[in-house]
Design an enzyme around this catalytic site. Structure first.
Site, mmCIF file in Angstrom:
data_model
loop_
_atom_site.group_PDB
_atom_site.id
_atom_site.type_symbol
_atom_site.label_atom_id
_atom_site.label_comp_id
_atom_site.label_asym_id
_atom_site.label_seq_id
_atom_site.Cartn_x
_atom_site.Cartn_y
_atom_site.Cartn_z
ATOM 1 C CD GLN A 168 -0.354 3.448 2.014
ATOM 2 O OE1 GLN A 168 -0.901 2.648 1.282
ATOM 3 N NE2 GLN A 168 0.048 4.624 1.577
ATOM 4 C CG ASP A 213 2.394 -1.488 -3.368
ATOM 5 O OD1 ASP A 213 1.753 -0.730 -4.104
ATOM 6 O OD2 ASP A 213 2.320 -1.478 -2.131
ATOM 7 C CE LYS A 270 -3.051 2.747 -1.921
ATOM 8 N NZ LYS A 270 -1.702 2.607 -1.337
HETATM 9 N N1 GUN Z 1 2.725 5.157 -0.163
HETATM 10 C C1 GUN Z 1 2.634 6.072 -1.171
HETATM 11 N N2 GUN Z 1 2.402 5.448 -2.352
HETATM 12 C C2 GUN Z 1 2.357 4.128 -2.093
HETATM 13 C C3 GUN Z 1 2.129 2.991 -2.903
HETATM 14 O O1 GUN Z 1 1.937 3.049 -4.124
HETATM 15 N N3 GUN Z 1 2.147 1.798 -2.252
HETATM 16 C C4 GUN Z 1 2.356 1.701 -0.910
HETATM 17 N N4 GUN Z 1 2.375 0.490 -0.369
HETATM 18 N N5 GUN Z 1 2.567 2.744 -0.135
HETATM 19 C C5 GUN Z 1 2.560 3.946 -0.726
#
Ligand code: GUN
Length: 289
Positions: free
Chosen positions: A97, A120, A53
């Site tokens: 995350q 998110d 990311k």
């Molecule tokens: N862990 C797995 N997928 C995601 C996501 O889309 N966002 C976040 N913050 N954590 C994740």
């Protein structure tokens, strides 16, 4: 054989578009869009996701602010970093995350992220906005699914869509988005009685259960569109989705591969969310001046 929906290629195209829009934003605002990323603990898969990311941010000109806390971080320490990111005017999106180490409580932490910085789309305020159709942050993976359906030319209006999985991150928001597109939506899950019968009626299948190759190809209706959100590592090291790809691609009109389908789109949509958060932030500043 089904048409393969190439998520890697579509994500690349999206990043190219975003790069242009980010540079336009940066020129007008005098600063780039910013994404704050918080990783707690050393889960190797999460570390890989976070690195991807952050690299993707850099490539399109979004500034990323990396925060790392140890495995034994306290709830208060995580809260402190969130508060700091909430207050930072250079940060337009915040990503905590998941999953967090087991001793931490994710829900109050997700609630603590300002809804206007919730890249998110996990905050209940944004979940509510999505439910009533107001412009808001929407979770990245479901946004990626809809984008892939649209780019493959799949007609969503009036289609029978079956979402398998009811998570807050994928299943529920994917169902909301399909509903907004005019599909007739069924959400199936672990307690659904006859999954095969539901899947067999679907023009669009979105599989997000996290069980390797659970959706059988024979269940798929001829000519359906299949979006496979699953990423499962088998004991032999193979990476597979939630759909049995070989058998499903004999019946589907189009299908996403794993890897190279939905995965790259999630990251691209996070970048788009961050940019749009930054644009909304600038607009709200202008309105209050
Ligand atoms: N862990 C797995 N997928 C995601 C996501 O889309 N966002 C976040 N913050 N954590 C994740």
């Amino acid at each position: 054989m089904a048409q393969v929906i190439d998520g890697k290629e579509r994500a690349k195209q999206l990043r190219k578009e975003l790069k242009g829009r980010v540079s336009e934003f940066t020129e007008q605002a005098g600063h780039p869009p910013g994404l704050g990323v918080l990783l707690v603990g050393g889960d190797p898969a999460s570390a890989v996701y976070v690195r991807n990311k952050e690299r993707a941010c850099e490539k399109v000109g979004i500034r990323s602010f990396h925060h790392q806390l140890p495995d034994d971080a306290t709830q208060e320490q995580v809260e402190e970093v969130i508060d700091q990111l909430n207050a930072d005017p250079h940060v337009h999106g915040i990503l905590l995350q998941l999953p967090l180490p087991a001793h931490l409580d994710a829900e109050p932490l997700l609630l603590r992220i300002l809804p206007e910085k919730d890249a998110d789309g996990f905050h209940p305020v944004n979940v509510g906005h999505l439910a009533v159709g107001q412009p808001t942050f929407v979770p990245c993976t479901p946004l990626g699914c809809i984008d892939l359906l649209r780019s493959a030319g799949v007609e969503m209006t009036g289609a029978e869509a079956v979402v398998v999985g009811r998570s807050n991150i994928v299943g529920k928001p994917a169902a909301q988005l399909l509903l907004a597109e005019g599909a007739t939506v069924t959400i199936c899950h672990s307690r659904t009685k006859d999954l095969a019968a539901h899947v067999g009626r679907a023009d669009i299948v979105v599989a997000a259960v996290g069980v390797p190759e659970m959706i059988q190809g024979e269940w798929i209706k001829e000519g359906a569109a299949v979006i496979d959100v699953g990423i499962n590592r088998l004991d032999d090291g193979r990476l597979v989705g939630d759909v049995d790809y070989e058998s499903a691609s004999n019946r589907a009109a189009c299908i996403t591969p794993v890897p190279g389908g939905v995965g790259p789109m999630t990251v691209a949509k996070l970048l788009e969310n961050t940019l749009e958060g930054a644009i909304r932030h600038e607009e709200s500043k202008r309105k209050t001046v």
